[in-house]
Write an enzyme that holds these catalytic residues in place. Structure first.
Site, PDB file in Angstrom:
ATOM      1  CB  CYS A 136     -13.982  -2.115   5.215  1.00  0.00           C
ATOM      2  SG  CYS A 136     -14.131  -3.246   6.602  1.00  0.00           S
ATOM      3  CE  LYS A 139     -16.050   4.001   4.118  1.00  0.00           C
ATOM      4  NZ  LYS A 139     -16.663   2.860   4.759  1.00  0.00           N
ATOM      5  CB  CYS A 163      -0.932  -0.014   1.204  1.00  0.00           C
ATOM      6  SG  CYS A 163      -1.962  -1.483   1.238  1.00  0.00           S
ATOM      7  CG  HIS A 190      -6.399   0.899  -0.858  1.00  0.00           C
ATOM      8  ND1 HIS A 190      -5.423   1.764  -1.314  1.00  0.00           N
ATOM      9  CD2 HIS A 190      -5.762  -0.026  -0.094  1.00  0.00           C
ATOM     10  CE1 HIS A 190      -4.255   1.368  -0.840  1.00  0.00           C
ATOM     11  NE2 HIS A 190      -4.421   0.278  -0.112  1.00  0.00           N
TER      12      HIS A 190
END
Lengths: 473, 385
Positions: B204, B329, B87, B333
């Site tokens: 998540c 959010k 990430c 991602h």
């Protein structure tokens, strides 16, 4: 004198109420069967029974391991070698699989006793374990249960001597499972019972009585295999066994555990045996055999085992038949099963000390225990300076946890923890545990389970389970 | 460590991004073109084949990397490097570009991050399967492992996490390129389906496709491209131990963030982050990640963050606005893109171009990614001259 030095058993905690199979609501205390959950199979149950048998004993005394099962997941590749590795036995342990017949467990027991008597091994661990499937909705499905039993056969401190045995072999197509088939088949029940099970069982017992000059009434305890409650009752009547003599066959509690069924009854008989008692074990499958034991005074010195009674008290009844189907991947699904090639065999090979034996390492320089094995110490950076360190027999504790509802399982959530054992941190699933019971600091022990299937092969690893309090032992 | 440093040597002179979301009708190439040409336009680059000296790109899911990018942009006869660092990939892409310019290797570099997870046909993250004992693990269950200990020690609860989700959902409604544009309430978050305790669905981030790009150049050349260039004050990527194996891990923080913060604050001359940083984009793959990162980045003491959340410190109008565009959010991602998307937002904020979500007169902006188990942290600090 050759005999049983020690025993252990394993019955999966999960139970399927028989009413659910018939589509009826389950009743409290109604009949049920034991079910290996989706992370259990004949191998994992065998390892648990083996651990329970060896608890408190020196594992290095085991010279040979015989594994008996009709449901070992591989056609080619030895189960006993895998189980010996998980039990962390000696490198030079002799291993063999016994299979093909429901009598394999007692056949292995007899072979072990012969080896000890002949002096080719001093201590043989025999484990019988089975996890058979009847087709969904069939009577076989309701009859079968899953479980395992283990015996250490030796000539030292035996709690029961193996006095004699008598067997007959028979060619009959009564119960069978073909190559690649998931479900057991059977011919018409009256044929199976009238031409197979009943006459052969009686023949074996009469043969033994004749050979040993005994009467059936000389035996205080009789453990008798039976495919189901009714057939079992027929042989009980034919042998004129009285109720006090008969070892509880556990129909409606455990079910017919196949290869392990007679051995589980033997283990249960040993749990309550008194010195001087004579035990008779009668087993059936492609013939029949009867084996006679005499209980010795050592039985009183043996520390309490995790045997059949211990396991039967630990229950998790399923709330739906659907969960059972899911756990056996028998449910219809819109998803194709992933065409994955499985893990590389080289990974299994490289990681076998960690994954199968649950061995970590202890840094010689800073004494930190760590898992998995690595070249450079996590704490002091010393290189290649470690001693191997067995973790599977240690008690650990939960450091932190989560409940993963996303990971595919028949009954979410999966309890995921970081647990600590002798200072080493392990990323560990908990089983036979509820989210409510999961706490920081919860003491846990290790249990060998299936963790995944890939490429049609099961992958085995250890999971954690709450360690029972001393009272529960 | 020998360090001349990179502070103020490199400027960002253009940023671009595609719309983030379930981009069913876009290929990776489509998104790469949207992001790169957005950045070209922003920097006034009309002839990229002449004006771009090298490319650093980052992606987690693509195995085509450099080829996919050069083919999409027709940037041939150029050095192209693919960066892969979980990430932290996006931030690491910037780091590589910045270092190449500071070293005098190139004058002007395209930095681009992208990912296209929605071509995989599954919802949510994949279940990893590298080895026998690597299973089962899902990112939610890796990151949620700090919750039990953190809750236990500091008395935090799911409500504290929900407040972060509510804030980021709100900010996301104000960002034109975000995926989720819906306000939620604390009750929505608390009642949502559980993913990995204590993370419900709203704790998540979504899984989305996306691409973002930046044009970076030598600081002394920046005025050729932009009226208001933004300077790179510091950038780092730091690895830490696997928190699941680390015998000394207390599961109250993630070590790599603390280490990366120390390094990058030193580069950028930051001694009091809470005072000196005006706006921040934090890695909020899960609400707890943002909560712990406030503390790991030194915005407050350990255990204090939830009180600041409640006081609105990190809201758009607060003292230190965090995730002004709604963060992971609401953008989702697409792993390789995320770090570069954060640069995009910070550049807009510093240049006063963030419209409805613009914070007041920021001078210093921070962006932060943490990834792996988590095992690596990337931080970039940008500032006005």
């Amino acid at each position: 004198m050759t005999g049983i030095q020690c025993y252990g058993a394993y019955v999966p905690r999960t139970r399927l109420p028989l009413a659910l199979i018939a589509g009826r609501p389950a009743k409290e205390d109604g009949p049920e069967k034991s079910v290996a959950w989706n992370d259990e199979d004949s191998v994992t149950m065998a390892v648990s029974a083996g651990l329970n048998c060896l608890r408190g004993l020196d594992r290095s005394q085991v010279d040979a391991l015989f594994f008996a099962s009709t449901t070992y997941p591989f056609r080619e590749k030895q189960g006993a070698a895998l189980i010996a590795k998980a039990l962390d036995l000696r490198r030079d342990v002799r291993t063999a699989d016994h299979s093909g017949s429901l009598r394999a467990g007692t056949i292995a027991l007899r072979s072990a006793a012969d080896a000890v008597t002949a002096g080719s091994a001093r201590s043989v661990l025999v484990i019988a374990s089975d996890c058979r499937m009847g087709a969904p909705g069939s009577s076989l499905e309701a009859d079968f249960g899953d479980g395992a039993a283990a015996f250490l056969i030796s000539d030292r401190d035996v709690i029961a001597t193996l006095d004699d045995s008598f067997s007959v072999s028979d060619e009959i197509v009564d119960v069978w499972r073909g190559e690649g088939e998931a479900f057991v088949h059977t011919w018409e029940n009256r044929f199976v019972v009238q031409e197979g099970y009943t006459p052969r069982s009686v023949e074996a017992v009469n043969g033994l009585l004749e050979r040993t000059g005994s009467a059936i009434s000389d035996f205080q305890r009789v453990a008798l295999y039976g495919p189901d409650r009714r057939s079992h009752g027929g042989v009980v009547r034919a042998l004129k066994l009285n109720r006090e003599q008969l070892q509880d066959p556990l129909f409606g509690k455990l079910g017919n555990a196949g290869v392990a069924f007679a051995p589980i009854q033997l283990a249960a008989a040993l749990e309550t045996a008194q010195p001087g008692e004579r035990l008779l074990v009668v087993n059936y499958g492609d013939g029949a055999e009867a084996t006679a034991f005499t209980v010795t005074e050592h039985v009183e010195k043996l520390e309490r085992r995790r045997g059949v009674g211990w396991h039967l008290k630990r229950r998790r009844p399923l709330s739906s038949y659907d969960k059972y189907l899911k756990s056996r991947t028998l449910e219809a699904s819109e998803w194709q099963r992933a065409k994955d090639p499985g893990l590389p065999a080289t990974i299994h090979f490289r990681e076998r000390d960690e994954d199968v034996s649950l061995r970590g390492q202890k840094c010689r320089a800073c004494q930190t225990v760590q898992f998995p094995n690595q070249r450079v110490c996590e704490t002091c950076f010393a290189k290649d300076d470690f001693d191997s360190y067995r973790l599977s027999d240690r008690i650990g504790k939960v450091v932190t946890f989560t409940f993963d509802f996303f990971f595919p399982t028949p009954d979410p959530p999966t309890i995921v923890t970081i647990s600590e054992v002798d200072g080493a941190r392990i990323h560990l699933q908990l089983v036979d545990c509820t989210p409510e019971d999961t706490k920081i600091g919860l003491p846990i022990e290790f249990t060998f389970r299936r963790i995944h299937e890939g490429g049609g092969r099961p992958n085995y690893y250890w999971k954690g389970t709450p360690t029972p309090s001393q009272d529960a032992e | 460590m020998a360090r001349e440093g990179i502070r103020d040597k490199v400027a960002i002179v253009g940023v671009g991004a595609c719309k983030f979301g379930e981009n069913w009708d876009q290929s990776p190439s489509d998104m790469i073109v949207d992001a790169a040409y957005g950045a070209y336009a922003d920097a006034g680059i009309e002839n990229p084949q002449e004006q771009i000296d090298a490319v650093f790109s980052g992606s987690l899911y693509s195995n085509k990397g450099p080829h996919e990018l050069s083919d999409a942009l027709k940037l041939f006869n150029k050095p192209i490097t693919e960066v892969y660092n979980y990430c932290a990939t996006g931030t690491d892409t910037l780091r590589c570009g910045v270092m190449s310019i500071a070293a005098g290797m190139y004058d002007t570099v395209l930095v681009l991050g992208y990912d296209k997870p929605k071509d995989r046909g599954v919802s949510g993250p994949s279940v990893m399967m590298d080895g026998v004992r690597d299973l089962p693990k899902t990112p939610a269950s890796w990151f949620s492992l700090c919750a039990a200990t953190y809750f236990d020690k500091f008395g935090a609860s799911r409500e504290d996490l929900a407040r972060i989700a509510v804030k980021n959902h709100h900010n996301g409604t104000l960002a034109p390129l975000s995926f989720l544009k819906r306000e939620i309430t604390i009750e929505d978050a608390l009642n949502a389906r559980m993913v990995s305790w204590p993370f419900g669905l709203y704790d998540c981030c979504a899984q989305t496709d996306g691409a973002a790009a930046a044009i970076i150049t030598r600081a002394d050349l920046a005025k050729n491209y932009s009226e208001k260039p933004v300077l790179v004050k510091g950038v780092t990527v730091i690895a830490g131990p696997n928190p699941q194996k680390d015998p000394s891990n207390d599961f109250l923080s993630w070590k790599p963030t603390g280490w990366a913060a120390k390094d990058v604050y030193e580069q950028a001359g930051i001694t009091n982050p809470r005072e000196q940083i005006d706006v921040a984009q934090l890695h909020d793959c899960f609400t707890l990640t943002e909560l712990l990162s406030y503390e790991d980045l030194g915005f407050c003491e350990k255990g204090e963050a939830r009180h600041l959340v409640k006081d609105g410190v990190f809201e758009l109008t607060g003292e230190l606005p965090v995730n002004t565009d709604g963060g992971l959010k609401t953008f989702g991602h697409p792993t390789g893109a995320t770090g570069v998307r954060m640069l995009y937002e910070n550049v807009l904020q510093l240049q006063g171009r963030a419209e409805g979500r613009q914070v007041k007169n920021p001078q210093i902006a921070l962006s932060h990614n943490i990834g792996g188990h988590p095992t690596a942290c990337g931080i970039a600090i940008l500032g006005l001259p």
